[in-house]
Every structure is written in C-alpha cells, then in structure tokens.
Write an enzyme that holds these catalytic residues in place. Sequence first.
Site, PDB file in Angstrom:
ATOM      1  N   LYS A  79       1.692  -3.604   7.328  1.00  0.00           N
ATOM      2  CA  LYS A  79       2.102  -3.702   6.002  1.00  0.00           C
ATOM      3  C   LYS A  79       3.393  -3.511   5.347  1.00  0.00           C
ATOM      4  CE  LYS A  79      -0.479  -4.541   3.102  1.00  0.00           C
ATOM      5  NZ  LYS A  79      -0.916  -6.001   2.568  1.00  0.00           N
ATOM      6  N   TYR A 123      -2.027  -0.266  10.972  1.00  0.00           N
ATOM      7  CA  TYR A 123      -2.333  -1.079   9.628  1.00  0.00           C
ATOM      8  C   TYR A 123      -1.081  -0.794   8.939  1.00  0.00           C
ATOM      9  CZ  TYR A 123      -3.614  -1.343   4.637  1.00  0.00           C
ATOM     10  OH  TYR A 123      -3.244  -1.802   3.310  1.00  0.00           O
ATOM     11  N   THR A 151       1.022  -1.280   0.100  1.00  0.00           N
ATOM     12  CA  THR A 151      -0.021   0.037  -0.024  1.00  0.00           C
ATOM     13  C   THR A 151       0.900   1.364  -0.002  1.00  0.00           C
ATOM     14  OG1 THR A 151      -1.501   1.188   1.293  1.00  0.00           O
ATOM     15  CG2 THR A 151      -0.020  -0.296   2.543  1.00  0.00           C
ATOM     16  N   ASP A 152       0.175   2.322  -0.418  1.00  0.00           N
ATOM     17  CA  ASP A 152       0.946   3.731  -0.410  1.00  0.00           C
ATOM     18  C   ASP A 152       1.069   4.207   0.953  1.00  0.00           C
ATOM     19  OD1 ASP A 152      -1.538   4.565   0.208  1.00  0.00           O
ATOM     20  OD2 ASP A 152      -1.621   5.926  -1.584  1.00  0.00           O
ATOM     21  N   GLU A 153       0.374   3.502   1.915  1.00  0.00           N
ATOM     22  CA  GLU A 153       0.418   4.087   3.422  1.00  0.00           C
ATOM     23  C   GLU A 153       1.924   3.824   4.065  1.00  0.00           C
ATOM     24  OE1 GLU A 153      -2.790   3.722   5.883  1.00  0.00           O
ATOM     25  OE2 GLU A 153      -4.065   3.751   4.296  1.00  0.00           O
TER      26      GLU A 153
HETATM   27  P1  NAD Z   1     -10.055  -6.677   2.322  1.00  0.00           P
HETATM   28  O1  NAD Z   1     -10.134  -6.694   3.591  1.00  0.00           O
HETATM   29  O2  NAD Z   1     -11.230  -6.526   1.262  1.00  0.00           O
HETATM   30  O3  NAD Z   1      -9.725  -8.337   2.057  1.00  0.00           O
HETATM   31  C1  NAD Z   1      -8.828  -9.124   2.790  1.00  0.00           C
HETATM   32  C2  NAD Z   1      -8.958 -10.626   2.458  1.00  0.00           C
HETATM   33  O4  NAD Z   1      -8.008 -11.347   3.134  1.00  0.00           O
HETATM   34  C3  NAD Z   1     -10.299 -11.071   2.886  1.00  0.00           C
HETATM   35  O5  NAD Z   1     -10.805 -12.029   2.056  1.00  0.00           O
HETATM   36  C4  NAD Z   1     -10.019 -11.854   4.245  1.00  0.00           C
HETATM   37  O6  NAD Z   1     -10.839 -13.061   4.550  1.00  0.00           O
HETATM   38  C5  NAD Z   1      -8.451 -12.394   4.006  1.00  0.00           C
HETATM   39  N1  NAD Z   1      -7.591 -12.815   5.111  1.00  0.00           N
HETATM   40  C6  NAD Z   1      -7.489 -11.960   6.195  1.00  0.00           C
HETATM   41  N2  NAD Z   1      -6.854 -12.433   6.989  1.00  0.00           N
HETATM   42  C7  NAD Z   1      -6.136 -13.707   6.472  1.00  0.00           C
HETATM   43  C8  NAD Z   1      -5.595 -14.784   6.952  1.00  0.00           C
HETATM   44  N3  NAD Z   1      -5.079 -14.637   8.075  1.00  0.00           N
HETATM   45  N4  NAD Z   1      -5.307 -15.593   6.087  1.00  0.00           N
HETATM   46  C9  NAD Z   1      -6.151 -15.860   4.957  1.00  0.00           C
HETATM   47  N5  NAD Z   1      -7.021 -14.873   4.511  1.00  0.00           N
HETATM   48  C10 NAD Z   1      -6.966 -13.738   5.156  1.00  0.00           C
HETATM   49  O7  NAD Z   1      -8.775  -5.825   1.617  1.00  0.00           O
HETATM   50  P2  NAD Z   1      -8.656  -5.256   0.177  1.00  0.00           P
HETATM   51  O8  NAD Z   1      -9.109  -4.166   0.407  1.00  0.00           O
HETATM   52  O9  NAD Z   1      -9.028  -6.201  -0.743  1.00  0.00           O
HETATM   53  O10 NAD Z   1      -7.163  -5.311   0.315  1.00  0.00           O
HETATM   54  C11 NAD Z   1      -6.302  -6.331  -0.371  1.00  0.00           C
HETATM   55  C12 NAD Z   1      -4.929  -6.138  -0.333  1.00  0.00           C
HETATM   56  O11 NAD Z   1      -4.534  -5.028  -0.912  1.00  0.00           O
HETATM   57  C13 NAD Z   1      -4.530  -5.976   1.261  1.00  0.00           C
HETATM   58  O12 NAD Z   1      -3.068  -6.643   1.484  1.00  0.00           O
HETATM   59  C14 NAD Z   1      -4.235  -4.497   1.328  1.00  0.00           C
HETATM   60  O13 NAD Z   1      -3.298  -4.038   2.255  1.00  0.00           O
HETATM   61  C15 NAD Z   1      -4.033  -4.069   0.132  1.00  0.00           C
HETATM   62  N6  NAD Z   1      -4.249  -2.541  -0.317  1.00  0.00           N
HETATM   63  C16 NAD Z   1      -5.637  -2.299  -0.349  1.00  0.00           C
HETATM   64  C17 NAD Z   1      -5.954  -0.962  -0.760  1.00  0.00           C
HETATM   65  C18 NAD Z   1      -7.378  -0.578  -0.743  1.00  0.00           C
HETATM   66  O14 NAD Z   1      -7.537   0.703  -0.751  1.00  0.00           O
HETATM   67  N7  NAD Z   1      -8.448  -1.340  -0.234  1.00  0.00           N
HETATM   68  C19 NAD Z   1      -5.086  -0.393  -1.470  1.00  0.00           C
HETATM   69  C20 NAD Z   1      -3.587  -0.641  -1.477  1.00  0.00           C
HETATM   70  C21 NAD Z   1      -3.500  -1.970  -1.142  1.00  0.00           C
HETATM   71  O1  DAU Z   2      -4.058   4.288   0.536  1.00  0.00           O
HETATM   72  C1  DAU Z   2      -4.360   2.973   0.336  1.00  0.00           C
HETATM   73  C2  DAU Z   2      -5.197   2.525   1.946  1.00  0.00           C
HETATM   74  O2  DAU Z   2      -6.382   2.952   1.565  1.00  0.00           O
HETATM   75  C3  DAU Z   2      -5.126   0.990   1.708  1.00  0.00           C
HETATM   76  O3  DAU Z   2      -4.132   0.471   2.079  1.00  0.00           O
HETATM   77  C4  DAU Z   2      -6.272   0.528   2.710  1.00  0.00           C
HETATM   78  O4  DAU Z   2      -6.309  -0.800   2.941  1.00  0.00           O
HETATM   79  C5  DAU Z   2      -7.457   1.074   2.641  1.00  0.00           C
HETATM   80  O5  DAU Z   2      -8.345   0.940   3.783  1.00  0.00           O
HETATM   81  C6  DAU Z   2      -7.576   2.653   2.568  1.00  0.00           C
HETATM   82  O6  DAU Z   2      -7.070   3.346   3.591  1.00  0.00           O
HETATM   83  P1  DAU Z   2      -7.630   4.673   3.979  1.00  0.00           P
HETATM   84  O7  DAU Z   2      -7.772   4.813   5.502  1.00  0.00           O
HETATM   85  O8  DAU Z   2      -7.159   5.867   3.183  1.00  0.00           O
HETATM   86  O9  DAU Z   2      -9.405   4.547   3.656  1.00  0.00           O
HETATM   87  P2  DAU Z   2     -10.541   4.592   4.074  1.00  0.00           P
HETATM   88  O10 DAU Z   2     -11.891   4.170   3.029  1.00  0.00           O
HETATM   89  O11 DAU Z   2     -10.975   3.911   5.418  1.00  0.00           O
HETATM   90  O12 DAU Z   2     -10.717   6.269   4.521  1.00  0.00           O
HETATM   91  C7  DAU Z   2     -10.504   7.335   3.363  1.00  0.00           C
HETATM   92  C8  DAU Z   2     -10.525   8.517   3.861  1.00  0.00           C
HETATM   93  O13 DAU Z   2     -11.863   8.840   4.216  1.00  0.00           O
HETATM   94  C9  DAU Z   2      -9.513   8.690   4.840  1.00  0.00           C
HETATM   95  O14 DAU Z   2      -8.966  10.077   4.885  1.00  0.00           O
HETATM   96  C10 DAU Z   2     -10.604   8.866   6.147  1.00  0.00           C
HETATM   97  C11 DAU Z   2     -11.997   9.092   5.717  1.00  0.00           C
HETATM   98  N1  DAU Z   2     -13.059   8.687   6.134  1.00  0.00           N
HETATM   99  C12 DAU Z   2     -13.329   7.457   6.338  1.00  0.00           C
HETATM  100  C13 DAU Z   2     -14.207   6.767   6.901  1.00  0.00           C
HETATM  101  C14 DAU Z   2     -14.330   5.260   7.105  1.00  0.00           C
HETATM  102  C15 DAU Z   2     -14.033   9.599   6.965  1.00  0.00           C
HETATM  103  O15 DAU Z   2     -13.897  10.817   6.740  1.00  0.00           O
HETATM  104  N2  DAU Z   2     -15.017   8.886   7.483  1.00  0.00           N
HETATM  105  C16 DAU Z   2     -15.349   7.739   7.571  1.00  0.00           C
HETATM  106  O16 DAU Z   2     -16.150   7.297   8.141  1.00  0.00           O
END
Ligand code: NAD
Ligand code: DAU
Length: 344
Positions: free
Chosen positions: A154, A150, A126-128
Amino acid sequence: MKNILVTGGAGFIGSAFVRYMVETYPDYNIIVYDKLTYAGNLDNLLPVSDEPNYRFDRGDIADRETVRRVFDLYDIDTVVNFAAESHVDRSILSPDAFIHTDVVGTYILLDESRRRNLERFVQVSTDEVYGDVEEGFSTEDDPFAPNSPYAASKAGGEMMVRAYHVTHGLNTVITRGSNTYGPYQYPEKLIPFFTTEAIDDRPLPVYGDGRQVRDWLHVDDHARGIDMALHRGEPGEAYNVAGENQRTNIDITHRILELLGKPDTLIKSVPDREGHDRRYAMNCDKLRALGWERQTTFEDGLEATVRWYIENEWWWRKIKTGAYLDYYKAQYAARLAASDSPAP
Ligand code: NAD
Ligand code: DAU
C-alpha cells in the site's frame, strides 16, 4: 465530475461507498470495475443493482488494455481506487498478488488516468503505512514505516500516486483509513471472522496476548470520509480517516461474545502474527477541517454489525466453503493445535 470509476467496488468498503454514492448523487454515473477475486462479491452490490446510475464491469486494474477500454466505454473522468489485496495474514502467506494489484495495478490506473487527463484520482490507503505507533497519533506528514507485505504494497502504491501528482500534475487525493468494520465484510477480518465463528460455537484464535490496539471506524463513516476527500480534498494531499476509537483485540472479542450470548471459553490464545504491529492510532483533524464528522459510535456500530451477521447468514455461509476453508487451514490449523491456553 460525472462518470466515476470505482475500482474494487465489489469489496467491503468499496461496495459501501458505491451504495452511498448511487443514492446520494443520482446525477453521477457510478461504474464499478472489479476483478472479483475471492474478496469481491456482487451480493454486496445487490441493493443498487437496479439503479439507473450504476454499472458493473469485470476486470483487473493491472490489465492496461481492459482499463483503457473501460475508461473509453464509460467516458470516465474520475477514479476512486479501492482495488487491493487487503488482508495482512494473506500477505504473509503469499505476497505476489499484493505487489500485482496494490503496486502494479495502482501504477497502471495512474498511467491511464494521466493519459486521459482525468479530473480526479482518489487512492484509498491505510493507516498501516505509518507502521507501529507506540504512543500518540499519526498525522499526514509522518514518515512511512510499513511492516507487513500488505502495508509495504500500500505504501508503494501511495508513492506512485505522489509521483504522478508531482511529475505529471495529476489531480490526486489519498485517504488513509483505520480498521473498518460493518456489514458485508469478508469473514477473514477480526470482527466478521470472530462473529461468524462464535455463532457456530467455534474457537476464536486471538493472536498473542490480544492486547494489540486498533482504531475502529464504521464503514459508512469511512465511505463518507472518502466522499469528503473526493469533493473537497486539496490536490496532492493525503487525509487520515480515523475512528478515534482505540480498542484492544481482546476487549472486542469479549464484547462480541457478550452480544451473542456465547461463553468466553471459545477464546483461544494462539501464536502471534509475524511482525504484528502493536498499535495504530491517527489524528484526523485535517479531514474534519473539510467538514467530515463520524456519525456512528462504536457501541452502536458493533451491536448493529453483530446483528447484521446474525440476520444475514445467507450472505456469509456460502463464502465459508471451498477455498475459504483451505485458507482457514493454512492460517489456523497449526496455530490452534499449538494453543495451550484458553484465553489471554
Ligand atoms: P476487500 O478485500 O473487501 O475488497 C477488495 C476488492 O478489490 C475486491 O472486490 C476485489 O475483487 C477487488 N480487487 C482485488 N484485486 C483486484 C484487481 N487486480 N483488479 C480489480 N479489482 C481487484 O477490501 P476492503 O477491506 O474493502 O478494502 C478496500 C480498500 O481500502 C483497500 O485498498 C484497502 O487497502 C483499504 N483499507 C481497508 C481497511 C479495512 O479495515 N478493511 C482500512 C483502511 C484501508
Ligand atoms: O488498519 C487498517 C487495516 O486494518 C487495513 O488496511 C487492512 O486492510 C485491514 O485488513 C485491517 O488490518 P488488520 O491486520 O488490523 O485487521 P485484522 O482484522 O486482520 O486484524 C485486526 C487485529 O486482530 C489485529 O491486531 C490482528 C488480530 N487478529 C486478527 C485475526 C484475523 C487476531 O488476533 N486473530 C485473528 O484471527
């Protein structure tokens, strides 16, 4: 490359990747290995459930015995690791599962991959990991500065991937994606949470002044970026997968309400997320040089996404019950009670 294990493939981005890979590469066997935590959902994989090159096996990436059994059973030669605890707010409330999966789980997968001398190991990150980026754009060589549990988990997983490449010569690639949106996203993240709450005329809790900036990427573009890194990435390298589309949270909130025809009075300014990063933004020239291009504009992607949640209540209504409501209460009850201003 023939038998690809997609860990976390029942989640949001993992399932988009699986749907894409099953259709694009009929000669590959795509095996999903997923613990099915609260975020894992087999409904996300229904579109491919009858395809001959798709399999599902349930398990924890931190459970070495089961990982080994699955590697043997399917003769795995490639791993793409999506499995993670992925929600920042939950990592502030209870970080244990983040360390278990994102750090220990990644290590177990790496260790078993090394024992089998796998052809390729892709770590989805992730970019985080770069932390708050006040101005400019993070590039792959920038130092890590994770700020939430988180992001730190990562970053820890990534460090272990690096070590297994340098020490053991494992053929690794890391992708660092930006904020991803699209269909099948668990309704705790900003866009699906606010969309489904607004459909029900419920308050939208915007943290702080709502001027935090995220870089939004459509999930199908993210999936294609990971595929590009899988096939063309250099061993040991990391690749940013960016939306190059920075928006403030409040602008996105207004746009969701506009698309739904709902009033701005649903917006509530609530106390901020602890340690909230103000801005993320990445440069993705390195991935582009491999041949990747985004295909979805944010305007089209957001409109299609909001429409998807309108048309697929069957998918999200059953999620927003039970344990989901316990989490909602823990995260939002006090915040909404403390909210005294209608909109930032
Ligand atoms: P998500 O939370 O929707 O899905 C996570 C999946 O992992 C689920 O299906 C869960 O059951 C499975 N899981 C959790 N713990 C596990 C374990 N111990 N063993 C096997 N499976 C397990 O997540 P997402 O948003 O699809 O993100 C997927 C990946 O991409 C993550 O690694 C996250 O860090 C990364 N990522 C997410 C975002 C975003 O914006 N959502 C952005 C950048 C990177
Ligand atoms: O940047 C990549 C990341 O993006 C991924 O690695 C993470 O898995 C993914 O969850 C996401 O993280 P963020 O914290 O940026 O996403 P989130 O959707 O939780 O929040 C997006 C922005 O919105 C953040 O600045 C917080 C704000 N927010 C979020 C929620 C849920 C609110 O203001 N209110 C809310 O209730």
